[in-house]
Design a protein around this motif. Structure first.
Motif, PDB file in Angstrom:
ATOM      1  N   PRO A  61      60.178  35.871  60.432  1.00 36.12           N
ATOM      2  CA  PRO A  61      59.546  36.805  59.510  1.00 36.12           C
ATOM      3  C   PRO A  61      59.641  36.305  58.065  1.00 36.12           C
ATOM      4  CG  PRO A  61      61.638  37.668  60.331  1.00 36.12           C
ATOM      5  CD  PRO A  61      61.410  36.350  60.999  1.00 36.12           C
ATOM      6  N   LYS A  62      58.525  36.337  57.393  1.00 34.58           N
ATOM      7  CA  LYS A  62      58.482  35.929  55.995  1.00 34.58           C
ATOM      8  C   LYS A  62      57.862  37.084  55.231  1.00 34.58           C
ATOM      9  CE  LYS A  62      57.755  30.943  55.532  1.00 34.58           C
ATOM     10  NZ  LYS A  62      56.652  29.973  55.595  1.00 34.58           N
ATOM     11  N   LYS A  63      58.097  37.114  53.949  1.00 35.91           N
ATOM     12  CA  LYS A  63      57.473  38.153  53.155  1.00 35.91           C
ATOM     13  C   LYS A  63      55.966  37.887  53.132  1.00 35.91           C
ATOM     14  CE  LYS A  63      57.666  40.431  48.763  1.00 35.91           C
ATOM     15  NZ  LYS A  63      57.232  39.959  47.451  1.00 35.91           N
ATOM     16  N   VAL A  64      55.205  38.888  53.517  1.00 36.09           N
ATOM     17  CA  VAL A  64      53.758  38.722  53.562  1.00 36.09           C
ATOM     18  C   VAL A  64      53.131  39.554  52.454  1.00 36.09           C
ATOM     19  CG1 VAL A  64      51.708  39.029  54.962  1.00 36.09           C
ATOM     20  CG2 VAL A  64      53.827  38.304  56.028  1.00 36.09           C
ATOM     21  N   LEU A  65      52.269  38.927  51.662  1.00 37.53           N
ATOM     22  CA  LEU A  65      51.577  39.633  50.586  1.00 37.53           C
ATOM     23  C   LEU A  65      50.307  40.270  51.131  1.00 37.53           C
ATOM     24  CD1 LEU A  65      51.840  36.736  48.002  1.00 37.53           C
ATOM     25  CD2 LEU A  65      53.341  38.716  48.182  1.00 37.53           C
ATOM     26  N   SER A  66      49.794  41.261  50.404  1.00 35.96           N
ATOM     27  CA  SER A  66      48.557  41.897  50.855  1.00 35.96           C
ATOM     28  C   SER A  66      47.360  41.373  50.069  1.00 35.96           C
ATOM     29  CB  SER A  66      48.665  43.403  50.733  1.00 35.96           C
ATOM     30  OG  SER A  66      48.854  43.737  49.379  1.00 35.96           O
ATOM     31  N   GLY A  67      47.602  40.500  49.105  1.00 38.14           N
ATOM     32  CA  GLY A  67      46.504  39.937  48.328  1.00 38.14           C
ATOM     33  C   GLY A  67      47.084  39.155  47.161  1.00 38.14           C
ATOM     34  N   LEU A  68      46.213  38.580  46.348  1.00 32.34           N
ATOM     35  CA  LEU A  68      46.708  37.819  45.198  1.00 32.34           C
ATOM     36  C   LEU A  68      46.683  38.652  43.918  1.00 32.34           C
ATOM     37  CD1 LEU A  68      45.195  34.298  45.893  1.00 32.34           C
ATOM     38  CD2 LEU A  68      47.528  35.102  46.260  1.00 32.34           C
ATOM     39  N   GLY A  69      46.073  39.836  43.990  1.00 30.76           N
ATOM     40  CA  GLY A  69      46.170  40.726  42.844  1.00 30.76           C
ATOM     41  C   GLY A  69      44.816  41.129  42.279  1.00 30.76           C
ATOM     42  N   ASP A  70      44.826  42.240  41.559  1.00 34.52           N
ATOM     43  CA  ASP A  70      43.631  42.743  40.871  1.00 34.52           C
ATOM     44  C   ASP A  70      43.860  42.570  39.381  1.00 34.52           C
ATOM     45  OD1 ASP A  70      41.541  44.061  39.770  1.00 34.52           O
ATOM     46  OD2 ASP A  70      41.755  45.904  40.951  1.00 34.52           O
ATOM     47  N   PHE A  71      43.151  41.621  38.781  1.00 35.61           N
ATOM     48  CA  PHE A  71      43.321  41.334  37.359  1.00 35.61           C
ATOM     49  C   PHE A  71      42.123  41.805  36.548  1.00 35.61           C
ATOM     50  CE2 PHE A  71      45.953  38.449  39.734  1.00 35.61           C
ATOM     51  CZ  PHE A  71      47.152  38.476  39.043  1.00 35.61           C
ATOM     52  N   SER A  72      41.234  42.577  37.207  1.00 33.83           N
ATOM     53  CA  SER A  72      40.047  43.026  36.488  1.00 33.83           C
ATOM     54  C   SER A  72      40.448  44.103  35.479  1.00 33.83           C
ATOM     55  CB  SER A  72      39.022  43.572  37.475  1.00 33.83           C
ATOM     56  OG  SER A  72      39.553  44.682  38.164  1.00 33.83           O
ATOM     57  N   LEU A  73      39.672  44.194  34.401  1.00 32.63           N
ATOM     58  CA  LEU A  73      39.967  45.205  33.394  1.00 32.63           C
ATOM     59  C   LEU A  73      39.305  46.509  33.819  1.00 32.63           C
ATOM     60  CD1 LEU A  73      39.450  43.047  30.192  1.00 32.63           C
ATOM     61  CD2 LEU A  73      41.594  43.706  31.288  1.00 32.63           C
ATOM     62  N   PRO A  74      40.039  47.621  33.783  1.00 35.21           N
ATOM     63  CA  PRO A  74      39.533  48.880  34.338  1.00 35.21           C
ATOM     64  C   PRO A  74      38.208  49.305  33.731  1.00 35.21           C
ATOM     65  CG  PRO A  74      41.832  49.088  33.594  1.00 35.21           C
ATOM     66  CD  PRO A  74      41.390  47.714  33.246  1.00 35.21           C
ATOM     67  N   ASN A  75      38.025  49.041  32.439  1.00 35.30           N
ATOM     68  CA  ASN A  75      36.787  49.519  31.821  1.00 35.30           C
ATOM     69  C   ASN A  75      35.598  48.590  32.063  1.00 35.30           C
ATOM     70  OD1 ASN A  75      38.461  47.883  30.369  1.00 35.30           O
ATOM     71  ND2 ASN A  75      37.590  48.432  28.373  1.00 35.30           N
ATOM     72  N   PHE A  76      35.808  47.507  32.824  1.00 37.61           N
ATOM     73  CA  PHE A  76      34.689  46.596  33.125  1.00 37.61           C
ATOM     74  C   PHE A  76      34.414  46.529  34.618  1.00 37.61           C
ATOM     75  CE2 PHE A  76      36.004  44.243  29.096  1.00 37.61           C
ATOM     76  CZ  PHE A  76      35.007  44.824  28.339  1.00 37.61           C
ATOM     77  N   ARG A  77      34.726  47.618  35.337  1.00 41.23           N
ATOM     78  CA  ARG A  77      34.537  47.552  36.782  1.00 41.23           C
ATOM     79  C   ARG A  77      33.197  48.154  37.183  1.00 41.23           C
ATOM     80  NH1 ARG A  77      40.649  49.289  38.340  1.00 41.23           N
ATOM     81  NH2 ARG A  77      41.597  47.324  37.670  1.00 41.23           N
ATOM     82  N   GLY A  78      32.661  47.700  38.316  1.00 43.50           N
ATOM     83  CA  GLY A  78      31.431  48.270  38.855  1.00 43.50           C
ATOM     84  C   GLY A  78      30.266  48.115  37.890  1.00 43.50           C
TER      85      GLY A  78
ATOM     86  N   LEU B 179      37.592  36.359  50.651  1.00 45.97           N
ATOM     87  CA  LEU B 179      38.136  35.784  49.411  1.00 45.97           C
ATOM     88  C   LEU B 179      37.782  36.670  48.212  1.00 45.97           C
ATOM     89  CD1 LEU B 179      37.339  31.989  49.931  1.00 45.97           C
ATOM     90  CD2 LEU B 179      39.579  33.098  49.998  1.00 45.97           C
ATOM     91  N   ALA B 180      36.591  37.293  48.279  1.00 41.69           N
ATOM     92  CA  ALA B 180      36.169  38.175  47.189  1.00 41.69           C
ATOM     93  C   ALA B 180      37.092  39.379  47.084  1.00 41.69           C
ATOM     94  CB  ALA B 180      34.731  38.624  47.421  1.00 41.69           C
ATOM     95  N   LEU B 181      37.734  39.732  48.202  1.00 44.37           N
ATOM     96  CA  LEU B 181      38.664  40.859  48.186  1.00 44.37           C
ATOM     97  C   LEU B 181      40.099  40.416  47.938  1.00 44.37           C
ATOM     98  CD1 LEU B 181      37.206  42.664  51.324  1.00 44.37           C
ATOM     99  CD2 LEU B 181      36.772  43.212  48.930  1.00 44.37           C
ATOM    100  N   LEU B 182      40.348  39.116  48.136  1.00 47.43           N
ATOM    101  CA  LEU B 182      41.716  38.576  47.994  1.00 47.43           C
ATOM    102  C   LEU B 182      42.169  38.620  46.547  1.00 47.43           C
ATOM    103  CD1 LEU B 182      44.037  36.894  49.390  1.00 47.43           C
ATOM    104  CD2 LEU B 182      42.784  34.859  48.662  1.00 47.43           C
ATOM    105  N   LEU B 183      41.226  38.386  45.646  1.00 46.89           N
ATOM    106  CA  LEU B 183      41.569  38.264  44.235  1.00 46.89           C
ATOM    107  C   LEU B 183      40.447  38.872  43.400  1.00 46.89           C
ATOM    108  CD1 LEU B 183      43.251  36.847  41.895  1.00 46.89           C
ATOM    109  CD2 LEU B 183      41.606  34.985  42.126  1.00 46.89           C
ATOM    110  N   LYS B 184      40.819  39.755  42.462  1.00 49.39           N
ATOM    111  CA  LYS B 184      39.836  40.272  41.509  1.00 49.39           C
ATOM    112  C   LYS B 184      40.143  39.644  40.161  1.00 49.39           C
ATOM    113  CE  LYS B 184      38.064  43.461  44.334  1.00 49.39           C
ATOM    114  NZ  LYS B 184      38.488  44.874  44.352  1.00 49.39           N
ATOM    115  N   PRO B 185      39.279  38.726  39.686  1.00 47.33           N
ATOM    116  CA  PRO B 185      39.563  38.041  38.425  1.00 47.33           C
ATOM    117  C   PRO B 185      39.252  38.920  37.218  1.00 47.33           C
ATOM    118  CG  PRO B 185      37.476  37.314  39.311  1.00 47.33           C
ATOM    119  CD  PRO B 185      38.039  38.285  40.320  1.00 47.33           C
TER     120      PRO B 185
END
Lengths: 574, 338
Positions: free
Chosen positions: B51-68, B251-257
């Protein structure tokens, strides 16, 4: 009863026990087969396996706890295991004695003189324990219990039990036999040569025994002449006549038995003639043993457990991924002995030098592929290098439906050797023997004009055909696999050849109405081929196909370790 | 136990105390071996995978006011990368709208191949230098540059000029090494399960910028922003080519730039994604700056002269919620060449 008689009975008992446990290590329901016999008990009692796997994995698996009994008894009493239990010790002692019958006492005393080289086994021990500490367990190569289990399982029993268990084959087993004979023959040089100079298990016991509260020794010093009768049969060459080396004493108790004055005792005080715990260990030797720290990292440079692994290296079902596997496997040969298909073989260099004699699967030898409902290898593995699978886990059913079956590898078809692919011959044995449901091997239908069978001029009269030229006779055209037709005009259909004689054929279809003239036609002779394909999502690598493939040399379908369950590195499919 | 008191031996001076000491030793061995054995005892046997520590993604780095639909996009035309990227960012409020003082910025370049910048197979070093400089000017405390290329990493960064460009502006290059990889299981992922990713480079990072060239790619249709995230994968990742659109969608869901800069100054239009000849390249003169990687790639498709129908993963990523394939809804600011 004399204590040495007790010892001999004990040695004989454990030797016979070993043989018995080896004999019963076969799959079956008879009383002399695997029916709960503790076949690993002696392996588990000898503590080197426990110590090495504990160092390598941080855990002590299952019945390896038995090692505690031997460790604790040794810490109190000394090397009772070497003197009373060890089957290799018993064999060596017996052979050493036999080979010196008729020698005079002085010769015997000389052969039992302590030698500084007895320190060698301690260096072996340190070397092996350092290897284990670095994650690779190699003790089994020279640890006497795995050594004798392996020798009996692979070299001796197959020579004698063929009538009970059928002929069994083991690759390069001549080497194992040779090593076993060497261990036996070394007794000609010195009694118990292996025990004195080489045995790392003896060294481990020696370390424990060197400080034990009870030990052998003289009751009084300065009163002995120079009879040296105590050393005439001293098995450990531990110098009981002078300052005894406690760690070297194997508790054969011959000194105690032979001393005419009764000056030697087994007591809770040191020898009155002085004593020494262990042979002198040289710094040079310890430094050499220290290279054990280097070997494992050097082996890892070869990348054999990762990108550079041998694609033909197949491990038994349930085997751990390579690095974890080598942190446990002691090369005892139990899986190879028990495998009813006889496909588990001792590796030579397939898994690198670090995998010498570890179990690999070879579908060319043996009696069948890996049988889907057989889980014997993992159940007998004393260290769980091969995990003890249940049948549902191996098959991937019931609670294990989500993870699917345990895959040993994947079969690949060699189209250049396969009869229907390369040689216009029907075959499909591989698909027939594939035990997976639905089958992992499936056919795709193809029709091909056979050699010299194209554009043949003929007269056709209903279902009877007379050829202008004689037909090819290399194959049985009336076998049901051959048809006539015109490949360029598939809409006309193919008609199966029913009978063939010389230049005449009878094919399927209605007979010609009487009075109708024969028709001049150009025909192809066509063979119907079911060409095998492997569905890699279903293949479990059991090797039934490879085993049964009629292309007997290099099989036309072979299992490689791609997609084996144990290793992410070999993953083939999404 | 001894029944008679041990007589002191003439030579050794052995006493009962010595015996007790040895008994103590044997008892200590008993306790130590027994304790260790029972403590480390494993009745079940080992599990399949450690067993290793498993991540759920690489992170969401998008700015909240620039989403969608609030996302921003600028397309600056021209051939000077430093100029187009600067003007494009200016139109979106400057780099300061994305990078604040103290930010630690990770720039993911495409350094896949050991080819010189002129061949266009990798992120252009001038673009990297310009963007890193803008980050520092916006107050970034550090700028990290990374990729897990196809060819030998160090050679890739050297030959592509990216190492020199990073050094020139004070950005720090992180080469992939085993310790930086950690397994990820994407919660909604079918393919990305227990898969090693270059997660170690994200330690302490607060903003992520993807700098990607526009390239032809036979299997995927095109290699642009989303395909650039493939460079965060480790392991024998090429098994994913069995489902290339599926993996790029994940991959598009793995990381939000935070920001995507898609360099269409020169596009590789044939023989991608390696190229190898100047004749594979075409001057297309566009620099796309966007907060939405899907929208950025939708523009990239047009730069390549292709249609969204040719490149299924863009609509699939949009359907998965990674961004907008209809980039017009971001009302892109188009800045013509001067």
């Amino acid at each position: 009863m004399r204590i040495v008689t007790v010892r001999r009975i004990s040695q004989g008992f454990f030797f016979l026990l070993l043989l018995w446990l080896a004999v019963v290590a076969t799959v079956g329901t008879s009383w002399w087969q695997l029916r709960g016999w503790p076949i690993n008990w002696l392996l588990e009692l000898a503590p080197l396996t426990a110590v090495a796997t504990l160092l390598a994995t941080g855990t002590l698996y299952g019945s390896l706890l038995w090692a505690l009994v031997a460790i604790i008894l040794t810490a109190f009493l000394g090397r009772f295991f070497c003197g009373f239990v060890c089957p290799v010790g018993a064999m060596n002692q017996c052979l050493g004695w036999l080979s010196r019958r008729g020698h005079d006492p002085l010769e015997r005393v000389a052969a039992n003189r302590f030698a500084g080289a007895q320190a060698l086994k301690y260096y072996f021990l340190f070397f092996l324990l350092l290897l284990a500490f670095m994650g690779t367990v190699q003790t089994g190569l020279i640890d006497p219990l795995p050594l004798i289990y392996r020798s009996i399982n692979l070299a001796i029993l197959p020579l004698v039990d063929a009538r009970l268990n059928g002929p069994r084959f083991y690759v390069s087993v001549w080497l194992l036999g040779l090593i076993f004979l060497t261990v036996a023959a070394l007794n000609l040089l010195r009694p118990r040569f292996f025990c004195r100079y080489l045995c790392p298990l003896g060294a481990f016991f020696g370390l424990l025994a060197s400080l034990s509260p009870w030990r052998l020794g003289k009751q009084e010093a300065g009163k002995c002449g120079d009879c040296r009768l105590c050393e005439e049969f001293c098995e450990g060459a531990c110098r009981p006549s002078a300052a005894i080396i406690t760690g070297e004493c194997v508790l054969c108790l011959n000194c105690l038995d032979r001393c005419p004055a009764g000056r030697i005792t087994f007591a809770n005080r040191p020898s009155a003639a002085g004593e020494q715990g262990l042979p002198d260990l040289s710094r040079r030797g310890l430094i050499l043993a220290g290279t054990g720290l280097l070997m494992a990292p050097l082996w890892q440079r070869g990348g054999l457990s990762g990108d550079n692994r041998d694609p033909l290296l197949l491990r038994p079902p349930g085997a751990l991924e390579e690095d974890r596997f080598l942190a446990r496997c002691i090369r005892c040969g139990q899986c190879m002995r028990v495998c009813p298909a006889n496909i588990i073989q001792p590796a030579l260099l397939e898994a690198g030098i670090q995998g010498l004699w570890s179990p690999v699967i070879n579908y060319r030898l043996g009696r069948s592929g890996c049988q889907p409902t057989c889980i014997a290898c993992g159940q007998v593995c004393p260290t769980a290098a091969i995990r003890p699978l249940s049948v549902p886990e191996k098959l991937g059913v019931a609670d294990f439906a989500d993870q699917g079956p345990v895959r040993i590898g994947t079969a690949f078809i060699d189209r250049g050797r396969c009869l229907p692919w390369a040689m216009e011959r029907p075959c499909l044995v591989c698909q027939e023997v594939c035990p997976v449901s639905p089958k992992a091997i499936f056919p795709r239908l193809a029709f091909e004009v056979i050699r010299d069978g194209g554009d043949l001029e003929a007269w056709m009269f209903g279902r009877e055909i007379e050829m202008e030229a004689p037909l090819p006779t290399r194959v049985n055209l009336a076998s049901g696999d051959y048809f006539v037709g015109i490949m360029a005009q598939p809409e006309l259909g193919l008609r199966r050849i029913l009978r063939h004689h010389d230049d005449r054929l009878v094919v399927e279809g209605p007979p010609a109405p009487s009075g109708m003239p024969a028709e001049r036609v150009t025909l192809d002779i066509v063979v119907k081929l079911d060409r095998p394909h492997v569905d890699p999502t279903r293949c479990i690598g059991c090797g039934m196909c490879e085993r049964e493939c009629p292309v007997a040399g290099q099989r036309a379908i072979r299992v490689f370790n791609e997609n084996e369950s144990r290793a992410q590195a070999g993953r083939l499919l999404l | 136990m001894s029944t008679t008191a041990a007589p002191p031996s003439q030579e050794g001076g052995f006493t009962r105390r010595d015996f007790l000491r040895r008994l103590g030793y044997a008892a200590a061995v008993t306790v130590a071996a027994g304790g260790l054995g029972l403590w480390r005892h494993d009745a079940q046997g080992p599990v399949v995978q450690s067993p290793k520590k498993v991540l759920s993604g690489l992170g969401d780095f998008s700015l909240p006011n620039f989403r969608g639909e609030a996302g921003k996009m600028a397309i600056a035309e021209g051939l000077d990368r430093a100029q187009t990227v600067g003007r494009g960012l200016e139109a979106l409020g400057g780099m300061g709208a994305f990078i604040q003082a103290g930010d630690s910025v990770l720039i993911k370049v495409n350094a896949a191949f050991a080819t010189p910048p002129a061949l266009g197979a990798t992120t252009h070093p001038e673009l990297l230098a310009a963007v890193a400089k803008l980050c520092f000017q916006a107050g970034a405390s550090q700028v990290l540059v990374t990729d897990n290329p196809i060819n030998d990493p160090l050679t890739c960064f050297r030959i592509s000029g990216l190492e020199a460009a990073a050094k020139q502006v004070g950005a720090q290059l992180i080469l992939p090494r085993p310790a930086l990889f950690q397994p990820v299981s994407l919660p909604t992922g079918r393919l990305l399960q227990q898969w090693p990713t270059l997660a170690g480079v994200f330690t302490g990072v607060s903003k992520v910028i993807l700098l990607s060239p526009v390239k032809d790619h036979q299997r995927a249709g095109a290699s642009m922003t989303l395909k650039n995230i493939y460079g965060f994968l480790g392991g024998r990742r090429n098994i994913f080519h069995q489902d290339i659109n599926g993996i790029i969608t994940e991959l598009a869901l793995l990381l939000k730039p935070t920001l995507c800069i898609l360099d269409g100054t020169v596009a590789m239009v044939t023989n991608g994604p390696t190229g190898g000849s100047l004749s594979d390249l075409k001057e297309t003169g566009a620099m796309v700056i966007a907060t939405d990687p899907v929208a950025a790639d939708a523009v990239g498709v047009e730069i390549l002269g292709r249609r969204l129908d040719d490149i299924p993963y863009i609509r699939m990523a949009a359907a998965a919620g990674a961004g907008l394939a209809d980039y017009e809804r971001l009302k892109p600011v188009v800045i013509p060449a001067k």
